[in-house]
Design a protein around this motif. Structure first.
Motif, PDB file in Angstrom:
ATOM      1  N   ILE A   1       8.160   6.799   4.168  1.00  0.00           N
ATOM      2  CA  ILE A   1       7.411   6.414   2.966  1.00  0.00           C
ATOM      3  C   ILE A   1       6.812   7.649   2.296  1.00  0.00           C
ATOM      4  N   LYS A   2       7.091   7.803   1.013  1.00  0.00           N
ATOM      5  CA  LYS A   2       6.428   8.826   0.209  1.00  0.00           C
ATOM      6  C   LYS A   2       5.222   8.161  -0.443  1.00  0.00           C
ATOM      7  N   ARG A   3       4.079   8.353   0.172  1.00  0.00           N
ATOM      8  CA  ARG A   3       2.894   7.594  -0.190  1.00  0.00           C
ATOM      9  C   ARG A   3       2.545   7.672  -1.669  1.00  0.00           C
ATOM     10  N   LEU A   4       2.563   8.861  -2.246  1.00  0.00           N
ATOM     11  CA  LEU A   4       2.128   9.028  -3.628  1.00  0.00           C
ATOM     12  C   LEU A   4       3.068   8.322  -4.595  1.00  0.00           C
ATOM     13  N   SER A   5       4.376   8.583  -4.489  1.00  0.00           N
ATOM     14  CA  SER A   5       5.315   8.000  -5.443  1.00  0.00           C
ATOM     15  C   SER A   5       5.631   6.544  -5.135  1.00  0.00           C
ATOM     16  N   ASP A   6       5.718   6.169  -3.850  1.00  0.00           N
ATOM     17  CA  ASP A   6       6.078   4.799  -3.492  1.00  0.00           C
ATOM     18  C   ASP A   6       4.922   3.819  -3.676  1.00  0.00           C
ATOM     19  N   LEU A   7       3.710   4.262  -3.408  1.00  0.00           N
ATOM     20  CA  LEU A   7       2.586   3.323  -3.362  1.00  0.00           C
ATOM     21  C   LEU A   7       1.438   3.681  -4.300  1.00  0.00           C
ATOM     22  N   SER A   8       0.908   4.891  -4.186  1.00  0.00           N
ATOM     23  CA  SER A   8      -0.370   5.205  -4.838  1.00  0.00           C
ATOM     24  C   SER A   8      -0.287   5.321  -6.350  1.00  0.00           C
ATOM     25  N   ARG A   9       0.899   5.539  -6.897  1.00  0.00           N
ATOM     26  CA  ARG A   9       1.012   5.599  -8.352  1.00  0.00           C
ATOM     27  C   ARG A   9       1.272   4.240  -8.973  1.00  0.00           C
ATOM     28  N   VAL A  10       1.528   3.226  -8.146  1.00  0.00           N
ATOM     29  CA  VAL A  10       1.873   1.906  -8.668  1.00  0.00           C
ATOM     30  C   VAL A  10       0.887   0.834  -8.229  1.00  0.00           C
ATOM     31  N   LEU A  11       0.607   0.737  -6.922  1.00  0.00           N
ATOM     32  CA  LEU A  11      -0.241  -0.330  -6.410  1.00  0.00           C
ATOM     33  C   LEU A  11      -1.625  -0.374  -7.065  1.00  0.00           C
ATOM     34  N   PRO A  12      -2.334   0.752  -7.236  1.00  0.00           N
ATOM     35  CA  PRO A  12      -3.655   0.676  -7.884  1.00  0.00           C
ATOM     36  C   PRO A  12      -3.603   0.094  -9.289  1.00  0.00           C
TER      37      PRO A  12
END
Length: 323
Positions: A277-288
């Motif tokens: 998992i690439k935390r920044l691109s996979d999750l943190s730029r979208v989920l918030p």
């Protein structure tokens, strides 16, 4: 013959006595809040949305005085169950499945979600997300009775709680040596007791960043620090996280900014090496952003297509200020 009649009488009397005891026991169970549960439309919906596809059981019927973890908690209002679970599924489960597939959820999601009506207050009237007595395979979601999908703080709180528990379970199943993570700290772990913390849970990131922690609760210990940090990274916009690490005369001093940066790097390495998992691109730029948009979409009744459009649409509209 007389002896036969005598023993027959004794046997029948015993059977009648046992039958009476069983009835009395059932009456006691009913009075203690354990009536025989009927399968409702809500149960069918929960089974179809969580248990059948992902092997996640949702428990909402437990009585407060029978739960050793939440002795003073209130039962869940039935009208609140579906809105809470609908928001959770659309924001987290559906998004995880879109990125990583059902098998990932089945493997790493806690096997049970347990809903509570009230906040998780301790005897000091301090609310905490951590509930170590439940273990990592149970995800407790608190304050369900006041959940409102149109309120941004309620949606954020739900996702912080859920991603915190999800992180703890991932850490249990894919452990990592947290000694290095702990050694980054300049201010050592210490269970907080200040009276000013009384009340419902709050990140208090603006206060704690100056001490090398992303939240106040993170100071409790290494596992909580790891889970609190990852949860905040997943639920806060990157620009907000970077703002906590900003250096100037009145903000986070350089040594403590370095602590925060090392913790972020440690978590990013853990996710990449263990799960790809690439935390920044996979999750943190979208989920918030999905969390921020959900109240408006819920108000308009258009939240069902949130995941379908969010990933490509939000990534397409990223700006330098969001990074």
């Amino acid at each position: 013959m007389t002896r036969f009649i005598y023993y027959t009488f004794i046997l029948l009397s015993s059977l009648m006595l046992l039958s009476g005891c069983k009835k009395e026991l059932n009456d006691i169970r009913d009075n203690d809040g354990y009536p025989e549960a009927q399968v409702s439309e809500l149960d069918k919906w929960l089974a179809a949305e969580f248990e059948i596809p992902y092997n996640i059981k949702v428990v909402y019927r437990q009585m407060p005085f029978k739960d050793p973890i939440a002795l003073n908690n209130r039962s869940v209002e039935l009208s609140r169950v579906k809105p809470v679970m609908k928001a959770y599924k659309e924001l987290w489960i559906d998004y995880l499945e879109k990125l990583f597939g059902k098998d990932f959820i089945r493997r790493y999601h806690p096997k049970e979600i347990r809903l509570y009506g009230a906040p998780n207050f301790d005897d000091r009237l301090v609310e905490d997300m951590d509930t170590p007595g439940l273990g990592t395979q149970i995800m407790p979601l608190y304050n369900v009775n006041v959940f409102d999908c149109t309120r941004s703080e309620a949606v954020y709180r739900l996702m912080r709680e859920a991603t915190f528990c999800f992180t703890k379970n991932m850490l249990e199943l894919r452990p990592v040596d947290l000694r290095e993570f702990s050694e980054y700290n300049i201010v050592k772990y210490n269970k907080w007791t200040e009276n000013e913390l009384q009340g419902e849970y709050s990140d208090r990131s603006d206060l704690m960043a100056s001490f090398g922690y992303f939240t106040k609760a993170a100071q409790s210990g290494p596992v909580v620090d790891f889970a609190e940090t990852m949860s905040l990274l997943l639920c806060q916009l990157p620009k907000n996280v970077n703002g906590l690490m900003k250096i100037d005369e009145y903000e986070t001093p350089p040594p403590y900014k370095l602590v925060l940066q090392k913790k972020v790097a440690f978590i990013d390495k853990y996710l990449l090496e263990n799960f790809g998992i690439k935390r920044l691109s996979d999750l943190s730029r979208v989920l918030p952003r999905m969390i921020l948009q959900y109240p408006e979409k819920c108000m308009k009744g258009t939240s069902d297509n949130l995941v379908a459009v969010s990933y490509t649409h939000l990534r397409a509209h990223e700006t330098v200020l969001d990074l």
